[in-house]
Design an enzyme around this catalytic site. Sequence first.
Site, short mmCIF file in Angstrom:
data_model
loop_
_atom_site.label_atom_id
_atom_site.label_comp_id
_atom_site.label_asym_id
_atom_site.label_seq_id
_atom_site.Cartn_x
_atom_site.Cartn_y
_atom_site.Cartn_z
N GLU A 26 0.83 -1.21 0.00
CA GLU A 26 0.00 0.00 0.00
C GLU A 26 0.86 1.26 0.00
OE1 GLU A 26 -3.05 2.16 -0.65
OE2 GLU A 26 -3.49 0.04 -0.26
N GLU A 85 1.57 6.31 -7.15
CA GLU A 85 0.51 7.23 -7.58
C GLU A 85 0.97 8.68 -7.51
OE1 GLU A 85 -2.98 6.37 -5.28
OE2 GLU A 85 -3.48 4.62 -6.51
#
Length: 127
Positions: A68, A75
């Site tokens: 994560e 991102e």
Amino acid sequence: MNPKPHSSLLASFRFAGAGLWDVLHTERNFRIHLGVTAAVIAMGLWLDVSRQEWAGLLLCIGFVLVAEIFNTGAELLVDLASPTYHPLAKRVKDLAAGAVLLAAMIAVIVGLLLLGPPLLLRLGLGH
């Protein structure tokens, strides 16, 4: 000739701590993973799992949390490099998100294998 390091070891730990603090406060999915982590730990304590089972559970938990964090980093980097839509930017984001999904699916399977049998016994449903 070795270049002089830009920061001390202590500063490196501060930077890493800042990264963990950032992901904790900005990423909803990371907080969801932490909530699931708390539930798994509580269940493991309740079921009195073995050290080897704890090792498997904690490795999976770490795997998902690290995935994560890497997904968040990917991102952010893609958004910085490609502020407008680009098919390759979308692909990078999808791949990073897919890695988190795969890690989570593996963690669920391991969790079921390790926690399922003792849970069924505790509930009187197993033999």
